[in-house]
Scaffold this motif. Structure first.
Motif, short mmCIF file in Angstrom:
data_model
loop_
_atom_site.label_atom_id
_atom_site.label_comp_id
_atom_site.label_asym_id
_atom_site.label_seq_id
_atom_site.Cartn_x
_atom_site.Cartn_y
_atom_site.Cartn_z
N VAL A 145 9.41 -7.20 6.38
CA VAL A 145 9.78 -6.44 5.42
C VAL A 145 9.22 -7.43 3.80
N ASP A 146 8.95 -8.59 4.01
CA ASP A 146 8.71 -9.54 2.96
C ASP A 146 7.16 -9.31 2.82
N LEU A 147 6.48 -8.51 3.70
CA LEU A 147 4.85 -8.74 3.43
C LEU A 147 4.58 -7.39 2.96
N LEU A 148 5.30 -6.31 2.79
CA LEU A 148 5.12 -5.00 2.38
C LEU A 148 4.37 -5.11 0.99
N GLN A 149 4.69 -5.92 0.04
CA GLN A 149 4.13 -5.97 -1.08
C GLN A 149 3.36 -7.17 -1.35
N ILE A 150 2.09 -7.06 -1.55
CA ILE A 150 1.00 -8.14 -1.69
C ILE A 150 0.24 -7.90 -3.02
N GLU A 151 0.00 -8.70 -3.91
CA GLU A 151 -0.32 -8.45 -5.22
C GLU A 151 -1.60 -9.27 -5.11
N VAL A 152 -2.89 -8.76 -5.47
CA VAL A 152 -3.94 -9.31 -5.62
C VAL A 152 -4.33 -10.01 -7.19
N SER A 153 -4.35 -11.09 -7.41
CA SER A 153 -4.76 -11.62 -8.64
C SER A 153 -5.86 -10.83 -9.07
N PRO A 154 -5.99 -10.65 -10.77
CA PRO A 154 -7.01 -10.02 -11.36
C PRO A 154 -8.28 -10.69 -11.12
N THR A 155 -8.36 -12.13 -10.73
CA THR A 155 -9.65 -12.68 -10.33
C THR A 155 -10.17 -12.37 -9.02
N GLY A 156 -9.12 -12.13 -8.16
CA GLY A 156 -9.36 -11.92 -6.82
C GLY A 156 -9.34 -13.24 -6.00
N GLY A 190 -6.38 -15.09 -5.77
CA GLY A 190 -5.22 -15.15 -5.39
C GLY A 190 -4.50 -14.11 -4.62
N LEU A 191 -3.41 -14.39 -3.86
CA LEU A 191 -2.74 -13.40 -3.32
C LEU A 191 -1.07 -13.86 -3.59
N HIS A 192 -0.38 -12.90 -3.97
CA HIS A 192 0.94 -13.28 -4.41
C HIS A 192 1.81 -12.22 -3.20
N PHE A 193 3.02 -12.89 -2.87
CA PHE A 193 3.91 -12.11 -2.15
C PHE A 193 5.24 -12.28 -2.75
N PRO A 194 5.68 -11.35 -3.79
CA PRO A 194 7.14 -11.43 -4.63
C PRO A 194 7.96 -11.64 -3.85
N ALA A 195 8.20 -10.89 -2.70
CA ALA A 195 9.47 -11.06 -2.00
C ALA A 195 9.75 -12.49 -1.54
N LEU A 196 8.75 -13.31 -1.42
CA LEU A 196 8.75 -14.78 -0.90
C LEU A 196 8.37 -15.64 -2.17
N ASP A 197 8.02 -15.01 -3.42
CA ASP A 197 7.39 -15.90 -4.42
C ASP A 197 6.35 -16.90 -4.05
N ALA A 198 5.68 -16.56 -2.91
CA ALA A 198 4.67 -17.24 -2.30
C ALA A 198 3.18 -16.82 -2.69
#
Length: 179
Positions: A60-71, A73-81
């Motif tokens: 469930v922590d991995l369901l939302q992954i954000e790609v940084s605008p520059t591409g 970085g990957l951000h995992f909001p549920a984990l703040d990682a």
């Protein structure tokens, strides 16, 4: 192969890796892997439990992954990682698990994110200006107009870099990244 030739090849490889960007990322529940689509058209798939910061992640922590605008970085909001994409490409997830000292050395060779890489950016079309406008969430007073999205993003990133340098020169700290 001479040491200089090997070093030159490593430098060329690292420079190439710096150009590879993530265009999207998702968690594949069937395989239990994070899957990253790269701008090269290739996919990178990895077990999230090997990645620093994701060791204890639940699906469930991995369901939302954000790609940084520059591409980069990957951000995992549920984990703040956050993960740095070029590091993933050389297998630098947890060096002691994957590649021992070789992985640790590779990690030291990679370019670390610049200060301006750590912020969220947006680029959109401005009908009023008939150009693309790029903004940075942490510096709402900064924007850059350009004929292409890429040039707009580069322009505002340069402004952010200058703003960070100005703040440092004045002994102030830049805003904390929301990424």
């Amino acid at each position: 192969m001479s040491m200089n030739k090997a070093s030159a090849m490593n430098d060329k490889l690292l420079a190439t890796l710096q150009k590879v960007r993530a265009t999207s990322a998702r968690y594949d529940s069937a395989s239990g892997h994070v899957v990253v689509l790269l701008n090269t058209g290739m996919e990178l798939s990895f077990d999230p439990h090997l990645a620093a910061g994701l060791e204890h992640a639940q699906p469930v922590d991995l369901l939302q992954i954000e790609v940084s605008p520059t591409g980069t970085g990957l951000h995992f909001p549920a984990l703040d990682a956050d993960l740095y994409v070029p590091s993933l490409l050389v297998g630098v997830l947890q060096p002691e698990r994957l590649a021992g000292e070789a992985g640790h050395e590779a990690k030291k060779c990679l370019r670390q994110p610049e200060a301006e890489d750590l912020y969220a950016y947006a680029v959109h079309w401005s009908a009023e200006d008939q150009e693309f406008v790029a903004t940075c969430a942490a510096f709402p007073s900064l924007s850059w107009l350009a004929p292409t999205p890429y040039l707009a993003l580069q322009g505002v990133r340069n402004l952010v870099r200058s703003a960070i340098a100005d703040l440092a020169a004045e002994g102030q700290h830049p805003p904390v990244s929301s990424c």
